[in-house]
Design a protein around this motif. Sequence first.
Motif, PDB file in Angstrom:
ATOM      1  N   TRP A  48       0.849  -1.188   0.000  1.00 33.39           N
ATOM      2  CA  TRP A  48       0.000   0.000   0.000  1.00 33.39           C
ATOM      3  C   TRP A  48       0.877   1.227   0.000  1.00 33.39           C
ATOM      4  N   SER A  49       0.422   2.257  -0.735  1.00 34.41           N
ATOM      5  CA  SER A  49       1.192   3.499  -0.763  1.00 34.41           C
ATOM      6  C   SER A  49       0.982   4.234   0.555  1.00 34.41           C
ATOM      7  N   LYS A  50       1.973   4.994   0.938  1.00 33.92           N
ATOM      8  CA  LYS A  50       1.906   5.719   2.206  1.00 33.92           C
ATOM      9  C   LYS A  50       1.072   6.992   2.085  1.00 33.92           C
ATOM     10  N   GLY A  51       0.651   7.342   0.879  1.00 30.08           N
ATOM     11  CA  GLY A  51      -0.094   8.581   0.683  1.00 30.08           C
ATOM     12  C   GLY A  51       0.874   9.734   0.525  1.00 30.08           C
ATOM     13  N   LYS A  52       0.312  10.906   0.351  1.00 28.48           N
ATOM     14  CA  LYS A  52       1.157  12.083   0.184  1.00 28.48           C
ATOM     15  C   LYS A  52       1.559  12.593   1.559  1.00 28.48           C
ATOM     16  N   ASN A  53       2.842  12.672   1.798  1.00 29.94           N
ATOM     17  CA  ASN A  53       3.331  13.163   3.074  1.00 29.94           C
ATOM     18  C   ASN A  53       3.680  14.637   2.950  1.00 29.94           C
ATOM     19  N   ARG A  54       3.077  15.441   3.800  1.00 27.61           N
ATOM     20  CA  ARG A  54       3.425  16.859   3.810  1.00 27.61           C
ATOM     21  C   ARG A  54       4.693  17.048   4.606  1.00 27.61           C
ATOM     22  N   ASP A  55       5.454  18.045   4.224  1.00 26.80           N
ATOM     23  CA  ASP A  55       6.654  18.361   4.990  1.00 26.80           C
ATOM     24  C   ASP A  55       6.236  18.922   6.334  1.00 26.80           C
ATOM     25  N   LYS A  56       6.912  18.458   7.384  1.00 24.59           N
ATOM     26  CA  LYS A  56       6.598  18.919   8.725  1.00 24.59           C
ATOM     27  C   LYS A  56       7.157  20.323   8.891  1.00 24.59           C
ATOM     28  N   VAL A  57       6.278  21.274   9.224  1.00 21.45           N
ATOM     29  CA  VAL A  57       6.737  22.645   9.404  1.00 21.45           C
ATOM     30  C   VAL A  57       7.222  22.817  10.833  1.00 21.45           C
ATOM     31  N   ASP A  58       8.236  23.617  10.982  1.00 23.10           N
ATOM     32  CA  ASP A  58       8.817  23.851  12.301  1.00 23.10           C
ATOM     33  C   ASP A  58       8.584  25.308  12.677  1.00 23.10           C
ATOM     34  N   THR A  82      -4.857  37.528   8.122  1.00 21.18           N
ATOM     35  CA  THR A  82      -5.495  36.375   8.760  1.00 21.18           C
ATOM     36  C   THR A  82      -4.404  35.613   9.499  1.00 21.18           C
ATOM     37  N   VAL A  83      -4.841  34.706  10.345  1.00 27.51           N
ATOM     38  CA  VAL A  83      -3.890  33.912  11.119  1.00 27.51           C
ATOM     39  C   VAL A  83      -2.999  33.097  10.184  1.00 27.51           C
ATOM     40  N   SER A  84      -3.617  32.496   9.163  1.00 29.75           N
ATOM     41  CA  SER A  84      -2.847  31.623   8.281  1.00 29.75           C
ATOM     42  C   SER A  84      -1.821  32.394   7.458  1.00 29.75           C
ATOM     43  N   THR A  85      -2.163  33.605   7.001  1.00 37.02           N
ATOM     44  CA  THR A  85      -1.196  34.365   6.208  1.00 37.02           C
ATOM     45  C   THR A  85      -0.007  34.797   7.046  1.00 37.02           C
ATOM     46  N   VAL A  86      -0.265  35.185   8.291  1.00 37.89           N
ATOM     47  CA  VAL A  86       0.836  35.604   9.173  1.00 37.89           C
ATOM     48  C   VAL A  86       1.700  34.403   9.550  1.00 37.89           C
ATOM     49  N   VAL A  87       1.065  33.254   9.784  1.00 38.45           N
ATOM     50  CA  VAL A  87       1.821  32.038  10.118  1.00 38.45           C
ATOM     51  C   VAL A  87       2.746  31.659   8.974  1.00 38.45           C
ATOM     52  N   GLU A  88       2.242  31.724   7.735  1.00 36.98           N
ATOM     53  CA  GLU A  88       3.064  31.387   6.569  1.00 36.98           C
ATOM     54  C   GLU A  88       4.214  32.374   6.398  1.00 36.98           C
ATOM     55  N   LYS A  89       3.933  33.650   6.619  1.00 39.57           N
ATOM     56  CA  LYS A  89       4.920  34.681   6.342  1.00 39.57           C
ATOM     57  C   LYS A  89       6.025  34.723   7.395  1.00 39.57           C
ATOM     58  N   ILE A  90       5.647  34.636   8.663  1.00 39.65           N
ATOM     59  CA  ILE A  90       6.629  34.852   9.735  1.00 39.65           C
ATOM     60  C   ILE A  90       7.089  33.545  10.374  1.00 39.65           C
ATOM     61  N   LYS A  91       6.434  32.423  10.034  1.00 37.68           N
ATOM     62  CA  LYS A  91       6.806  31.093  10.553  1.00 37.68           C
ATOM     63  C   LYS A  91       6.687  31.018  12.070  1.00 37.68           C
ATOM     64  N   ILE A  92       5.498  31.394  12.572  1.00 43.30           N
ATOM     65  CA  ILE A  92       5.225  31.267  14.003  1.00 43.30           C
ATOM     66  C   ILE A  92       4.019  30.352  14.179  1.00 43.30           C
ATOM     67  N   ASN A  93       3.812  29.924  15.404  1.00 44.97           N
ATOM     68  CA  ASN A  93       2.714  29.035  15.746  1.00 44.97           C
ATOM     69  C   ASN A  93       1.383  29.788  15.642  1.00 44.97           C
ATOM     70  N   ALA A  94       0.302  29.090  15.322  1.00 47.92           N
ATOM     71  CA  ALA A  94      -0.994  29.746  15.131  1.00 47.92           C
ATOM     72  C   ALA A  94      -1.536  30.316  16.439  1.00 47.92           C
ATOM     73  N   GLY A  95      -1.332  29.628  17.551  1.00 49.79           N
ATOM     74  CA  GLY A  95      -1.795  30.141  18.836  1.00 49.79           C
ATOM     75  C   GLY A  95      -1.085  31.425  19.204  1.00 49.79           C
ATOM     76  N   LEU A  96       0.216  31.469  18.959  1.00 53.39           N
ATOM     77  CA  LEU A  96       1.002  32.676  19.217  1.00 53.39           C
ATOM     78  C   LEU A  96       0.529  33.813  18.303  1.00 53.39           C
ATOM     79  N   CYS A  97       0.236  33.484  17.080  1.00 53.90           N
ATOM     80  CA  CYS A  97      -0.225  34.476  16.111  1.00 53.90           C
ATOM     81  C   CYS A  97      -1.568  35.063  16.530  1.00 53.90           C
ATOM     82  N   ARG A  98      -2.495  34.217  16.979  1.00 52.57           N
ATOM     83  CA  ARG A  98      -3.803  34.709  17.411  1.00 52.57           C
ATOM     84  C   ARG A  98      -3.673  35.694  18.564  1.00 52.57           C
ATOM     85  N   ARG A  99      -2.829  35.355  19.530  1.00 48.09           N
ATOM     86  CA  ARG A  99      -2.646  36.250  20.682  1.00 48.09           C
ATOM     87  C   ARG A  99      -2.016  37.564  20.267  1.00 48.09           C
TER      88      ARG A  99
END
Length: 133
Positions: A48-58, A82-99
């Motif tokens: 069985w194929s393992k499926g598509k593995n996303r790269d783990k973001v740090d 938005t939370v997602s755009t800031v997370v992508e741009k600055i590479k921070i955690n979503a909880g930290l971004c929301r606060r």
Amino acid sequence: FFLITFSTVCSQLVSNSTVTMPPKIQQKSKEQKMQAAMAGGKGKKKKWSKGKNRDKVDNKVLFGKDQWERFNSEVPKMKLITVSTVVEKIKINAGLCRRALNEMCDNGEIRAVCVTRAQRIYTRNISEEDEEE
């Protein structure tokens, strides 16, 4: 009359024609069939194929000095925040971004457009002087 004639004609045709059957093929024994089945086939079992593995973001859980400066300089200038755009741009955690976005909104640096439990949308805070121009 017609039915009797048709049936007699058909019976005469069948009796007069010679049908040749193909020669009978010698069937294999059970042992020969088993050997043929074992010899052929796939060989290896399908995996069985393992499926598509996303790269783990740090993403960072706490702000570093350079990330905090980047956050304070870049985010207030963005049109759509938005939370997602800031997370992508600055590479921070979503909880930290929301606060951080809540704090920035409370300070008046950005303006909340839509805040629900699922999605938070902010925009840059346009002062009254900029709106007149």
